[in-house]
Motif scaffolding. Sequence first.
Motif, PDB file in Angstrom:
ATOM      1  N   VAL A  15     -21.005 116.098  15.159  1.00  0.00           N
ATOM      2  CA  VAL A  15     -22.174 116.975  15.104  1.00  0.00           C
ATOM      3  C   VAL A  15     -22.196 117.828  16.374  1.00  0.00           C
ATOM      4  N   LEU A  16     -22.500 119.117  16.205  1.00  0.00           N
ATOM      5  CA  LEU A  16     -22.571 120.021  17.354  1.00  0.00           C
ATOM      6  C   LEU A  16     -23.924 119.880  18.052  1.00  0.00           C
ATOM      7  N   ILE A  17     -23.883 119.603  19.357  1.00  0.00           N
ATOM      8  CA  ILE A  17     -25.099 119.563  20.167  1.00  0.00           C
ATOM      9  C   ILE A  17     -24.904 120.491  21.368  1.00  0.00           C
ATOM     10  N   GLN A 100     -21.094 120.055  22.842  1.00  0.00           N
ATOM     11  CA  GLN A 100     -20.217 118.930  22.501  1.00  0.00           C
ATOM     12  C   GLN A 100     -20.177 118.788  20.989  1.00  0.00           C
ATOM     13  N   TRP A 101     -19.025 118.425  20.472  1.00  0.00           N
ATOM     14  CA  TRP A 101     -18.927 117.935  19.098  1.00  0.00           C
ATOM     15  C   TRP A 101     -19.002 116.421  19.241  1.00  0.00           C
ATOM     16  N   ALA A 102     -20.192 115.878  19.081  1.00  0.00           N
ATOM     17  CA  ALA A 102     -20.450 114.463  19.359  1.00  0.00           C
ATOM     18  C   ALA A 102     -20.236 113.598  18.125  1.00  0.00           C
ATOM     19  N   GLU A 103     -19.662 112.426  18.355  1.00  0.00           N
ATOM     20  CA  GLU A 103     -19.560 111.440  17.278  1.00  0.00           C
ATOM     21  C   GLU A 103     -20.939 110.834  17.050  1.00  0.00           C
ATOM     22  N   LEU A 104     -21.214 110.433  15.813  1.00  0.00           N
ATOM     23  CA  LEU A 104     -22.538 109.910  15.481  1.00  0.00           C
ATOM     24  C   LEU A 104     -22.917 108.725  16.359  1.00  0.00           C
ATOM     25  N   ARG A 105     -21.955 107.845  16.629  1.00  0.00           N
ATOM     26  CA  ARG A 105     -22.260 106.650  17.422  1.00  0.00           C
ATOM     27  C   ARG A 105     -22.611 107.000  18.872  1.00  0.00           C
ATOM     28  N   GLU A 106     -22.327 108.227  19.298  1.00  0.00           N
ATOM     29  CA  GLU A 106     -22.616 108.664  20.669  1.00  0.00           C
ATOM     30  C   GLU A 106     -23.981 109.343  20.814  1.00  0.00           C
ATOM     31  N   TYR A 110     -27.196 110.588  24.669  1.00  0.00           N
ATOM     32  CA  TYR A 110     -27.475 111.855  25.353  1.00  0.00           C
ATOM     33  C   TYR A 110     -28.934 111.905  25.799  1.00  0.00           C
ATOM     34  N   ASP A 111     -29.201 112.703  26.819  1.00  0.00           N
ATOM     35  CA  ASP A 111     -30.556 112.907  27.320  1.00  0.00           C
ATOM     36  C   ASP A 111     -31.162 114.080  26.536  1.00  0.00           C
ATOM     37  N   TRP A 112     -31.904 113.755  25.480  1.00  0.00           N
ATOM     38  CA  TRP A 112     -32.402 114.734  24.510  1.00  0.00           C
ATOM     39  C   TRP A 112     -33.736 115.351  24.927  1.00  0.00           C
ATOM     40  N   CYS A 113     -33.974 116.585  24.474  1.00  0.00           N
ATOM     41  CA  CYS A 113     -35.318 117.157  24.517  1.00  0.00           C
ATOM     42  C   CYS A 113     -36.200 116.293  23.616  1.00  0.00           C
ATOM     43  N   ALA A 114     -37.440 116.081  24.020  1.00  0.00           N
ATOM     44  CA  ALA A 114     -38.331 115.165  23.304  1.00  0.00           C
ATOM     45  C   ALA A 114     -38.453 115.454  21.805  1.00  0.00           C
ATOM     46  N   PRO A 115     -38.592 116.712  21.358  1.00  0.00           N
ATOM     47  CA  PRO A 115     -38.744 116.943  19.919  1.00  0.00           C
ATOM     48  C   PRO A 115     -37.500 116.573  19.104  1.00  0.00           C
ATOM     49  N   ASP A 116     -36.350 116.546  19.728  1.00  0.00           N
ATOM     50  CA  ASP A 116     -35.109 116.241  19.017  1.00  0.00           C
ATOM     51  C   ASP A 116     -34.911 114.739  18.786  1.00  0.00           C
ATOM     52  N   PRO A 118     -36.803 112.200  17.468  1.00  0.00           N
ATOM     53  CA  PRO A 118     -37.019 111.663  16.123  1.00  0.00           C
ATOM     54  C   PRO A 118     -36.048 112.233  15.085  1.00  0.00           C
ATOM     55  N   ILE A 119     -35.529 113.412  15.339  1.00  0.00           N
ATOM     56  CA  ILE A 119     -34.552 114.016  14.426  1.00  0.00           C
ATOM     57  C   ILE A 119     -33.229 113.259  14.512  1.00  0.00           C
ATOM     58  N   VAL A 120     -32.821 112.914  15.723  1.00  0.00           N
ATOM     59  CA  VAL A 120     -31.613 112.101  15.903  1.00  0.00           C
ATOM     60  C   VAL A 120     -31.761 110.802  15.108  1.00  0.00           C
ATOM     61  N   GLU A 121     -32.913 110.150  15.243  1.00  0.00           N
ATOM     62  CA  GLU A 121     -33.135 108.868  14.560  1.00  0.00           C
ATOM     63  C   GLU A 121     -33.121 109.024  13.040  1.00  0.00           C
ATOM     64  N   GLU A 122     -33.813 110.042  12.515  1.00  0.00           N
ATOM     65  CA  GLU A 122     -33.826 110.247  11.065  1.00  0.00           C
ATOM     66  C   GLU A 122     -32.414 110.524  10.549  1.00  0.00           C
ATOM     67  N   TYR A 123     -31.685 111.354  11.274  1.00  0.00           N
ATOM     68  CA  TYR A 123     -30.323 111.707  10.865  1.00  0.00           C
ATOM     69  C   TYR A 123     -29.421 110.472  10.853  1.00  0.00           C
ATOM     70  N   LEU A 124     -29.470 109.675  11.911  1.00  0.00           N
ATOM     71  CA  LEU A 124     -28.625 108.484  11.977  1.00  0.00           C
ATOM     72  C   LEU A 124     -29.008 107.472  10.899  1.00  0.00           C
ATOM     73  N   ASN A 125     -30.292 107.316  10.624  1.00  0.00           N
ATOM     74  CA  ASN A 125     -30.734 106.428   9.542  1.00  0.00           C
ATOM     75  C   ASN A 125     -30.234 106.921   8.195  1.00  0.00           C
ATOM     76  N   LEU A 126     -30.283 108.211   7.978  1.00  0.00           N
ATOM     77  CA  LEU A 126     -29.784 108.804   6.740  1.00  0.00           C
ATOM     78  C   LEU A 126     -28.282 108.570   6.590  1.00  0.00           C
ATOM     79  N   LYS A 127     -27.537 108.716   7.666  1.00  0.00           N
ATOM     80  CA  LYS A 127     -26.087 108.556   7.616  1.00  0.00           C
ATOM     81  C   LYS A 127     -25.680 107.105   7.396  1.00  0.00           C
ATOM     82  N   GLN A 128     -26.491 106.149   7.827  1.00  0.00           N
ATOM     83  CA  GLN A 128     -26.183 104.744   7.607  1.00  0.00           C
ATOM     84  C   GLN A 128     -26.311 104.374   6.132  1.00  0.00           C
TER      85      GLN A 128
END
Length: 130
Positions: A15-17, A100-106, A110-116, A118-128
Motif C-alpha cells: 500500500v502506498l503511504i 513508501q510502498w508498505a507491506e500490510l504487516r508494517e 508508522y507514526d500516522w496522522c490521527a484521522p488515518d 482508524p482507517i488503517v485498522e478498518e483496512y487491516l481488519n477487512l484484509k484479514q
Amino acid sequence: MIRVTCAILEQHGRVLITQRSEAMREPLLWEFPGGKLEPGESEQECLQREVEEELGLKILPVTRLTPVVHHASHQSIELIPFICKYEGGIVALTEHRAYQWAELRELRGYDWCAPDVPIVEEYLNLKQLE
C-alpha cells in the motif's frame, strides 16, 4: 467541516503511504495520500485529481470505506477513504517529504496522522477476512 478524500492504493501486495513534509501541518507524520473536495466534484474525481497532482499517479477508486470525522483545534475534517487500484505513472513527490510502498504487516508501525489511524485498522481488519 472540511471534506477530504484519501487513497489506499494497492499494488503487488503493498500500500502506498506518504510522509508529510516539515512545512505541512502535522509534519513528518504518515498518511494515505489525497486532498480536499472542491465544489461540484465527486469523491472519486477529487481523489483521482489530488493523487495525480501530488504524486503523478493515475488511480481507480474501487471500494469506499467508513469516513472518519476528526476534530482538531484548528479545524474539523471528514476523511473519506477509498481502496484504489494503480492505473499508471511514477511517483513524483510535489508536497510530501517521502513515500513508501508498505507491506500490510508494517502499517501499524508508522507514526500516522490521527484521522488515518482508524482507517488503517478498518483496512487491516477487512484484509484479514479475505
